[in-house]
Design an enzyme around this catalytic site. Structure first.
Site, PDB file in Angstrom:
ATOM      1  N   ASP A  52       0.848  -1.199   0.000  1.00 43.64           N
ATOM      2  CA  ASP A  52       0.000   0.000   0.000  1.00 43.64           C
ATOM      3  C   ASP A  52       0.880   1.245   0.000  1.00 43.64           C
ATOM      4  OD1 ASP A  52      -2.791   1.262   0.620  1.00 43.64           O
ATOM      5  OD2 ASP A  52      -1.410   2.215   2.039  1.00 43.64           O
ATOM      6  N   TYR A  57       3.319   9.560   0.303  1.00 43.02           N
ATOM      7  CA  TYR A  57       4.363   8.841   1.054  1.00 43.02           C
ATOM      8  C   TYR A  57       5.760   9.013   0.416  1.00 43.02           C
ATOM      9  CZ  TYR A  57       0.161   6.320   2.775  1.00 43.02           C
ATOM     10  OH  TYR A  57      -1.084   5.990   3.279  1.00 43.02           O
ATOM     11  N   LYS A  82      -2.954   5.895  -4.494  1.00 37.14           N
ATOM     12  CA  LYS A  82      -4.114   6.745  -4.218  1.00 37.14           C
ATOM     13  C   LYS A  82      -3.998   8.089  -4.929  1.00 37.14           C
ATOM     14  CE  LYS A  82      -3.860   4.683   0.399  1.00 37.14           C
ATOM     15  NZ  LYS A  82      -2.481   4.529   0.819  1.00 37.14           N
ATOM     16  N   HIS A 115      -7.750   9.205  -1.677  1.00 39.27           N
ATOM     17  CA  HIS A 115      -7.056   9.124  -0.378  1.00 39.27           C
ATOM     18  C   HIS A 115      -7.884   9.750   0.759  1.00 39.27           C
ATOM     19  CE1 HIS A 115      -2.771   9.020   1.491  1.00 39.27           C
ATOM     20  NE2 HIS A 115      -3.669   8.720   2.382  1.00 39.27           N
TER      21      HIS A 115
END
Ligand SMILES: NC(=O)c1ccc[n+]([C@@H]2O[C@H](COP(=O)([O-])OP(=O)(O)OC[C@H]3O[C@@H](n4cnc5c(N)ncnc54)[C@H](OP(=O)(O)O)[C@@H]3O)[C@@H](O)[C@H]2O)c1
Length: 273
Positions: A52, A57, A82, A115
Site C-alpha cells: 500500500d 508517502y 491513491k 485518499h
C-alpha cells in the site's frame, strides 16, 4: 465479504468487481528511500503480496524498483496507490494516476483509491477513477476515509460501486455503523493503522490476551482484524516486525477474547499524528 474464507497467508478476498485482494499487506507510510526499498524487498521475500502506497508517502519509485528486483510476477502482487487531495477533480485525478504509474514503473495498479474525501470534488474524482478503470490503468477502484453520508452520496451517482473503503480500524477505533454499511453494500474494508501506530500495544487487556496466547500484542490486534473479515496493512520497518506481523495465520482468538477486544472501543490511548 470474506466470512467463509479460510484464513491463510495465501487466501484472497473476492471484491465486488471479481478481483481478488490479499488479507495482509505492507503499509508504507513513513518508509522512504533505501529503508523503504529494503522493507518491501524483505516483505515480498517473507510472502506479503499486497503493498500500500500513495504519492503523499514519497516512495512509489522505491516500491516499483523493489517489485521489479524481487523477480516476482507482477500479477502476483496487489499494488495499491491513491489520488491525493491536491489532485482531486476529473482531469487532475487522471493525470495523478498516470504520474503514479510512471513512478511505480507499472502499466496498471490493482487498486486506486481516493485518499481523502474533499467536499464538492468527490463525484468528479470518482468519475475519473471509473474512467481509469475502463481504460485498464487500474483494476479496482475505491475510497479511503469515507463516512456513511459520503458513501451514500457517492453511491447515488456512481456507475461503479467502490470495491474498498480503506479506513482506520483497530479495537480502539471501530465504527460499527460504517462497518455495517460497507458490508451491506459489498464494499470491502481495509484496515489502516491496525497496530494503532504503536500507541496502544501496551494496554493492559491487550497484554493479557497476548500473554495467554503466547503471541505479541501486534499479532493479537492483527488477528482480531482478520477474524473481523478485514484486510490489514500494518507498516513495519524491521525484519522482526515484518515477520511477526505476517505470522498470524496459525492461531485463532476465541469468541470471548474477540469480545474483550471489541470492548476496547471506548479506551483512549491513541495519539493523533
Ligand atoms: N488511507 C489513509 O488515510 C491512511 C492513513 C494512515 C495509514 N495508512 C496506511 O496504513 C498503513 C499502516 O498504518 P500506520 O503506518 O499508520 O500504523 P500501524 O501499521 O498501525 O503502526 C505502525 C507502527 O507500528 C510499529 N510496528 C510494526 N510492527 C510492530 C510489531 N510487530 N510490534 C511492535 N510495533 C510494531 C511500526 O514500527 P517499525 O516501523 O519500527 O517496525 C510503526 O511504528 C500505513 O503505513 C499506510 O500504508 C493509510
Amino acid at each position: 465479504m470474506n466470512d467463509d474464507i479460510e484464513l491463510s497467508p495465501d487466501a484472497r478476498v473476492e471484491l465486488n468487481d471479481g478481483n481478488r485482494m490479499p488479507l495482509i499487506g505492507l503499509g508504507t507510510w513513513g518508509l522512504r528511500g533505501e529503508t523503504c526499498y529494503r522493507a518491501v524487498r524483505e516483505a515480498l521475500d517473507i510472502g506479503y503480496r499486497l503493498i500500500d502506497t500513495a504519492p503523499l508517502y514519497h516512495n512509489e519509485e522505491e516500491i516499483g524498483r523493489a517489485l521489479r528486483d524481487s523477480g516476482i510476477d507482477r500479477d502476483e502482487v496487489f499494488l495499491t496507490t491513491k489520488v491525493g487531495t491536491s489532485d482531486m477533480g476529473y482531469e487532475s485525478a487522471i493525470r495523478a494516476c498516470q504520474d503514479s504509474l510512471g513512478r511505480l514503473g507499472v502499466d496498471q495498479v490493482d487498486l486506486y483509491l481516493i485518499h481523502w474525501p474533499s467536499e464538492g470534488k468527490n463525484l468528479d474524482t470518482w468519475k475519473a477513477l471509473e474512467q481509469l478503470r475502463s481504460r485498464g490503468l487500474v483494476r479496482s477502484i475505491g475510497v479511503s476515509n469515507f463516512t456513511v453520508p459520503m458513501l451514500d452520496e457517492l453511491l447515488f451517482s456512481a456507475r461503479v460501486v467502490p470495491a474498498v473503503n480503506q479506513i482506520e480500524i483497530n479495537p480502539f477505533v471501530y465504527d460499527r455503523e460504517l462497518v455495517r454499511f460497507c458490508s451491506n453494500n459489498r464494499i470491502h474494508l481495509e484496515a489502516y493503522s491496525p497496530l494503532t501506530r504503536g500507541n496502544c500495544l501496551q494496554e493492559k487487556e491487550v497484554l493479557q490476551i497476548a500473554n495467554a496466547y503466547e503471541r505479541s500484542p501486534a499479532q493479537i490486534l492483527l488477528r482480531w482484524a482478520l477474524q473481523k473479515g478485514l484486510t490489514v496493512i500494518p507498516k513495519a520497518t524491521s525484519s522482526a516486525h515484518l515477520r511477526e506481523n505476517y505470522n498470524i495465520f496459525d492461531f485463532e482468538l476465541y469468541f470471548g477474547d474477540m469480545d474483550k477486544l471489541d470492548a476496547l472501543n471506548t479506551v483512549n490511548c491513541l495519539i493523533d499524528v
